[in-house]
Design a protein around this motif. Structure first.
Motif, PDB file in Angstrom:
ATOM      1  N   SER A  59       2.118  22.511   8.156  1.00 16.35           N
ATOM      2  CA  SER A  59       2.928  22.358   9.376  1.00 16.35           C
ATOM      3  C   SER A  59       2.350  21.378  10.386  1.00 16.35           C
ATOM      4  CB  SER A  59       3.164  23.714  10.044  1.00 16.35           C
ATOM      5  OG  SER A  59       3.915  24.537   9.167  1.00 16.35           O
ATOM      6  N   THR A  60       1.437  20.520   9.968  1.00 18.48           N
ATOM      7  CA  THR A  60       0.917  19.462  10.843  1.00 18.48           C
ATOM      8  C   THR A  60       1.521  18.144  10.398  1.00 18.48           C
ATOM      9  OG1 THR A  60      -1.135  20.668  11.182  1.00 18.48           O
ATOM     10  CG2 THR A  60      -1.171  18.307  11.675  1.00 18.48           C
ATOM     11  N   GLN A  61       2.115  17.421  11.338  1.00 17.84           N
ATOM     12  CA  GLN A  61       2.889  16.237  10.998  1.00 17.84           C
ATOM     13  C   GLN A  61       2.118  14.926  11.165  1.00 17.84           C
ATOM     14  OE1 GLN A  61       6.652  16.068  13.100  1.00 17.84           O
ATOM     15  NE2 GLN A  61       7.586  15.334  11.230  1.00 17.84           N
ATOM     16  N   GLU A  62       1.173  14.849  12.107  1.00 21.43           N
ATOM     17  CA  GLU A  62       0.465  13.599  12.388  1.00 21.43           C
ATOM     18  C   GLU A  62      -0.999  13.696  11.984  1.00 21.43           C
ATOM     19  OE1 GLU A  62       0.917  12.080  16.341  1.00 21.43           O
ATOM     20  OE2 GLU A  62       3.027  12.613  16.414  1.00 21.43           O
ATOM     21  N   ALA A 102       9.100  22.659   7.364  1.00 20.28           N
ATOM     22  CA  ALA A 102       7.994  22.183   6.535  1.00 20.28           C
ATOM     23  C   ALA A 102       8.382  22.257   5.064  1.00 20.28           C
ATOM     24  CB  ALA A 102       6.740  23.005   6.804  1.00 20.28           C
ATOM     25  N   PRO A 105       6.219  16.488   1.732  1.00 16.99           N
ATOM     26  CA  PRO A 105       6.513  15.203   2.389  1.00 16.99           C
ATOM     27  C   PRO A 105       7.177  14.213   1.437  1.00 16.99           C
ATOM     28  CG  PRO A 105       4.284  15.923   2.890  1.00 16.99           C
ATOM     29  CD  PRO A 105       4.801  16.831   1.823  1.00 16.99           C
ATOM     30  N   TYR A 118       7.205  13.072   7.011  1.00 19.11           N
ATOM     31  CA  TYR A 118       8.501  13.740   7.070  1.00 19.11           C
ATOM     32  C   TYR A 118       8.844  14.230   5.679  1.00 19.11           C
ATOM     33  CZ  TYR A 118      13.339  14.919   7.139  1.00 19.11           C
ATOM     34  OH  TYR A 118      14.511  15.606   6.996  1.00 19.11           O
ATOM     35  N   LYS A 120       7.011  17.637   7.558  1.00 14.13           N
ATOM     36  CA  LYS A 120       5.601  18.041   7.625  1.00 14.13           C
ATOM     37  C   LYS A 120       5.286  18.907   6.413  1.00 14.13           C
ATOM     38  CE  LYS A 120       7.231  20.416  11.415  1.00 14.13           C
ATOM     39  NZ  LYS A 120       7.174  20.733  12.768  1.00 14.13           N
TER      40      LYS A 120
END
Length: 184
Positions: A59-62, A102, A105, A118, A120
C-alpha cells in the motif's frame, strides 16, 4: 528534458504515425530503449540494472530512485515490465491513481527522483516479489552529472536512431518514404 512518453510520441511521428492498432505502444518503446542503450554505451554512459534498491511496501505508492539515475529504461515487477506513464496522463484519463485499490503494479510514473506505482502494491504482490527491478542510464562515477546527462539533443538522436531501425524493419510504402526523408 524530454520525457519517455514525449519521446515515444515523437518516435511515432517519425515513423509516419502508424495507427496504434497496427503498431502497439510497447513495440516503439522497445525500439527506443534499444537505441538509448546502444547510444549510451557509445557515449560512455553507464547502463545499470538494479533489482535490490527499491524494496516494496504494501500500500505504498511512492519510492525514492537511485541518486545516479539519469534516464529510466524500464521497470519490472515479478518478471513483468511496467508501462511508463505520467501522473498527468493518469489524471487526463480520469484515473483515480492516488486512491486506487492496492493490487499488482502495472504502470509507473516518475516525478523528480521518485517513482510512483499504479496501482500501489498489495500485500500479496509484495509477498510474490518484494522489489522492483529497474534498468537505467546512470551518471558516470567521478564525472559531473551535467556532463553525462542524456539531454534533449541526445534524446533526439535516440529517437531518430530508433525510427531508422523501426522503418528498416517495416518496408511498406509509407515507411520507405519516411526513411528516405530521414536520410536526405
Amino acid at each position: 528534458m524530454i520525457t519517455q512518453m514525449e519521446a515515444i510520441s515523437r518516435l511515432r511521428e517519425r515513423c509516419g504515425d502508424p495507427p496504434i492498432e497496427r503498431v502497439p505502444h510497447h513495440e516503439l518503446v522497445d525500439y527506443l530503449h534499444s537505441s538509448m542503450q546502444f547510444l549510451a554505451t557509445r557515449w560512455k554512459h553507464v547502463i545499470r540494472t538494479d533489482d535490490r534498491s527499491i524494496a516494496l511496501v504494501a500500500s505504498t505508492q511512492e519510492y525514492p530512485l537511485p541518486p545516479d539515475l539519469l534516464t529510466m529504461i524500464w521497470v519490472e515487477h515479478n518478471g513483468k515490465k511496467l508501462d511508463p506513464n505520467t501522473t498527468y496522463g493518469w489524471e487526463q484519463s480520469g484515473l483515480d491513481w492516488r486512491d486506487a485499490a492496492a493490487s499488482t503494479p502495472r504502470e509507473y510514473a516518475m516525478q523528480g527522483m521518485k517513482i510512483i506505482l499504479y496501482p500501489k502494491p498489495s500485500a500479496g504482490s509484495v509477498t510474490t516479489d518484494s522489489t522492483l527491478s529497474i534498468r537505467f542510464i546512470a551518471s558516470v562515477p567521478g564525472v559531473a552529472q551535467a556532463l553525462a546527462d542524456f539531454n534533449d539533443d541526445d534524446m533526439w538522436i535516440a529517437i531518430y536512431y530508433a525510427a531508422r531501425n523501426w522503418l528498416g524493419f517495416h518496408p511498406g510504402d509509407n515507411e520507405m518514404t519516411m526513411r528516405q526523408r530521414m536520410v536526405a
